[in-house]
Design a protein around this motif. Structure first.
Motif, short mmCIF file in Angstrom:
data_model
loop_
_atom_site.label_atom_id
_atom_site.label_comp_id
_atom_site.label_asym_id
_atom_site.label_seq_id
_atom_site.Cartn_x
_atom_site.Cartn_y
_atom_site.Cartn_z
N TYR A 257 0.83 -1.19 0.00
CA TYR A 257 0.00 0.00 0.00
C TYR A 257 0.88 1.26 0.00
CZ TYR A 257 -3.10 -3.73 1.46
OH TYR A 257 -3.77 -4.92 1.53
N GLY A 258 1.99 1.20 0.70
CA GLY A 258 2.90 2.34 0.72
C GLY A 258 3.50 2.63 -0.64
N LEU A 259 3.85 1.58 -1.38
CA LEU A 259 4.39 1.76 -2.73
C LEU A 259 3.30 2.30 -3.66
CD1 LEU A 259 7.15 1.31 -4.10
CD2 LEU A 259 6.27 -0.89 -4.91
N ALA A 260 2.07 1.81 -3.51
CA ALA A 260 0.95 2.34 -4.30
C ALA A 260 0.68 3.80 -3.96
CB ALA A 260 -0.30 1.50 -4.07
N ASP A 261 0.90 4.20 -2.69
CA ASP A 261 0.77 5.61 -2.33
C ASP A 261 1.75 6.46 -3.14
OD1 ASP A 261 -1.13 4.93 -0.42
OD2 ASP A 261 0.30 5.02 1.26
N GLN A 262 2.98 5.99 -3.24
CA GLN A 262 3.98 6.75 -4.02
C GLN A 262 3.53 6.91 -5.47
OE1 GLN A 262 7.78 4.80 -3.52
NE2 GLN A 262 7.61 4.76 -1.30
N GLN A 263 2.95 5.85 -6.03
CA GLN A 263 2.45 5.95 -7.41
C GLN A 263 1.29 6.94 -7.50
OE1 GLN A 263 1.65 1.76 -7.95
NE2 GLN A 263 3.56 1.43 -9.08
N ALA A 264 0.42 6.96 -6.49
CA ALA A 264 -0.68 7.92 -6.49
C ALA A 264 -0.14 9.35 -6.42
CB ALA A 264 -1.62 7.65 -5.32
N ALA A 265 0.92 9.56 -5.63
CA ALA A 265 1.54 10.89 -5.57
C ALA A 265 2.12 11.28 -6.92
CB ALA A 265 2.61 10.92 -4.48
N LEU A 266 2.72 10.33 -7.62
CA LEU A 266 3.25 10.63 -8.96
C LEU A 266 2.13 10.98 -9.93
CD1 LEU A 266 6.00 7.86 -9.19
CD2 LEU A 266 6.38 10.33 -9.17
N ARG A 267 0.98 10.32 -9.80
CA ARG A 267 -0.16 10.67 -10.66
C ARG A 267 -0.68 12.07 -10.31
NH1 ARG A 267 -1.20 5.09 -9.82
NH2 ARG A 267 -2.69 5.55 -8.15
N TRP A 268 -0.67 12.41 -9.02
CA TRP A 268 -1.06 13.76 -8.62
C TRP A 268 -0.13 14.79 -9.25
CZ3 TRP A 268 1.14 17.96 -6.41
CH2 TRP A 268 0.27 18.96 -5.95
#
Length: 532
Positions: free
Chosen positions: A191-202
């Protein structure tokens, strides 16, 4: 392929990191849903609402910006969901709460933590708004501690003329528990790695209104942040979200596979009262968060390791070490480097926190903890007499075997598909926090000490004049790489890409220079002989 003992060594370093607490081309184009910028430099419009940040001489900062919904209640142990919109103007002058930390090694001394922590901070140059290149910074801390708010990026923004984004992501158990009942097969954990990907999409969707160029994004990180960058280089959902990468003191490590993480997660759940498989998911989501602060650990390749990314999942199908060896790393320019004396920090922390004094009698067992059946060979190659003390001999062996030569090999592998620029931070008088200055051995250019040359992180004496000159040069090199994919700096030596002679930039306060002695200095031929 790494030998079992080398893989064990990479896994075992996680235990010490835990104690320390301290993309591909192409992809979908940036979205165009953000309204035009405001004429007030303190106001920025995002896809979810208007922000008011701070404007100072030379830079602007917008802090505590939600990039995803609060991962609480039914969203706990779920992939990040879109951030909700707000009405009016949101204050963006202070970083948001840190994500839940390991209580056993908090480097920020208990500053506020919360599950509602998925925020970014944006630092921009002052002056006119333009399409500046962007660096997205992923913090370290062993995947159990740290925050984006620790890193004041004003120097990179003002001197480097780039936009810098720092971020929080879920840590420890909340970020990486891989209990099989939390979601579909292969979709749990990370989930933490997916958070980083969500931040990159932001960043892709919003950074243009901060003056950044969404087509010129570089991901960067140190320690666990550098390991995260390794993961993004092989993670399919990270493709197209960045065009270059910087890996600092975080050589890609062999990570636990999903079956190992699932077994450990089942045991963890049982220990905290959620052992019933029929109700485990709901039980874990209903628990008070204090019951989930202790990080999950698991035994992988014969060694206990920490919470962190798990391979064989939908987010991270392939281990980054194997993926890079097979040529599956994203073909983007990469900067990769380590510090001359990486492991003295961790040796010093053991000395300070655990009272270990590292006698000659301890040396074989210390090496066996890390290198298993290769410990005798390592002891013969790193005799205590050559280094004057057990702590320095031990630190040199682990620095070489687990940081320097691993980064050297990974750089060579990545150079098969794209330009790679290697460095060594080599200021052996770098300012260190006061406790490390009380040790009976010199820490030198240890793990994390290069960060204060790029960020205002505090906690140590100020830089001397030559060190400030090195800081300026490093900011110029890093921002040059973010801007062009090549680390160029005015008035500094030309930085060549990796070649068969092992050329890399040695970053020194008496003048940085290209060096070809790295492999010999760190005994990389010896470490290669242990692989098999």
């Amino acid at each position: 392929m790494l030998s079992r003992s080398a893989r064990r060594a990479l896994a075992a370093v996680a235990v010490v990191l835990l104690a320390a607490g301290c993309a591909r081309g192409g992809g979908e184009p940036p979205r165009a849903a953000v309204p035009a910028p405001s004429s007030d430099p303190a106001l920025v419009q995002t896809t979810t609402g208007t922000l008011r940040g701070q404007v100072t001489r030379g830079y602007r900062v917008f802090a505590g910006i939600p990039y995803a919904a609060a991962p609480i209640g039914p969203l706990r142990f779920q992939p990040p969901a879109p951030a909700p919109a707000w009405e009016g103007v949101r204050d963006a002058t202070r970083p948001g709460p840190r994500c839940i930390q390991d209580p056993g090694g908090d480097p920020e001394f208990g500053r506020q933590t919360d599950e509602d922590c998925l925020t970014v901070n944006v630092w921009t140059p002052g002056g006119s708004v333009g399409a500046r290149p962007v660096m997205v910074w992923i913090h370290g801390g062993g995947f159990i501690n740290g925050s984006g708010g620790m890193f004041d990026a004003r120097w990179l923004a003002s001197r480097g003329d780039i936009v810098v984004v720092t971020l929080n992501y879920r840590l420890g158990t909340l970020g990486f528990l891989a209990h099989p009942d939390l979601g579909p097969a292969g979709a749990v954990g990370n989930y933490g790695l997916a958070d980083q990907q969500a931040a990159l999409r932001w960043v892709r969707d919003n950074i243009a209104n901060f003056g950044g160029d969404p087509a010129k994004v570089t991901i960067a990180g140190e320690s666990a942040g550098g390991m995260s960058v390794c993961d993004h280089l092989v993670a399919p959902d990270s493709a197209g979200l960045f065009r270059a990468a910087i890996i600092m003191s975080g050589p890609c490590q062999v990570q636990a596979d999903l079956p190992t993480a699932e077994r450990a997660s089942l045991d963890y759940a049982a220990e905290i009262g959620c052992g019933d498989r029929q109700s485990a998911a709901q039980c874990l989501r209903d628990l008070p968060v204090d019951k989930l602060r202790k990080p999950i650990r698991y035994v992988h390749l014969g060694a206990e390791t920490m919470s962190g990314p798990v391979t064989g999942t939908s987010v991270l199908p392939v281990d980054p070490v194997a993926g890079m060896a097979d040529g599956r790393g994203a073909p983007v320019p990469v900067m990769i480097g380590t510090n001359r004396d990486e492991f003295t920090l961790f040796t010093g922390l053991r000395y300070l926190r655990l009272g270990e004094r590292f006698s000659a009698e301890d040396y074989p067992s210390l090496l066996a903890e890390i290198f298993g059946p290769d410990a005798d060979a390592v002891a013969a190659h790193y005799p205590v007499e050559r280094y004057d003390s057990v702590p320095l001999a031990y630190s040199a062996a682990v620095t070489d075997g687990m940081f320097s030569c691993v980064a050297d090999r990974i750089g060579d592998e990545l150079a098969e598909t794209a330009p790679v620029y290697a460095y060594e931070f080599n200021d052996r008088d770098a300012p260190a926090p006061e406790p490390l200055r009380t040790l009976p051995f010199r820490v030198g250019a240890s793990h994390s000490l290069e960060l204060r040359y790029l960020f205002d992180v505090g906690g140590a004496p100020p830089l001397s004049a030559p060190q400030q000159a090195l800081s300026d040069a490093m900011i110029d090199y890093w921002s040059g790489f973010v801007s062009t994919g090549v680390p160029r700096a005015p008035g500094q030596p030309e930085w060549p890409d990796v070649d068969p002679d092992g050329a890399r930039m040695s970053l020194q306060p008496d003048g940085s220079r290209v060096s070809t002695t790295f492999d010999d200095a760190h005994q990389c031929e010896f470490w290669a002989s242990l692989e098999g």
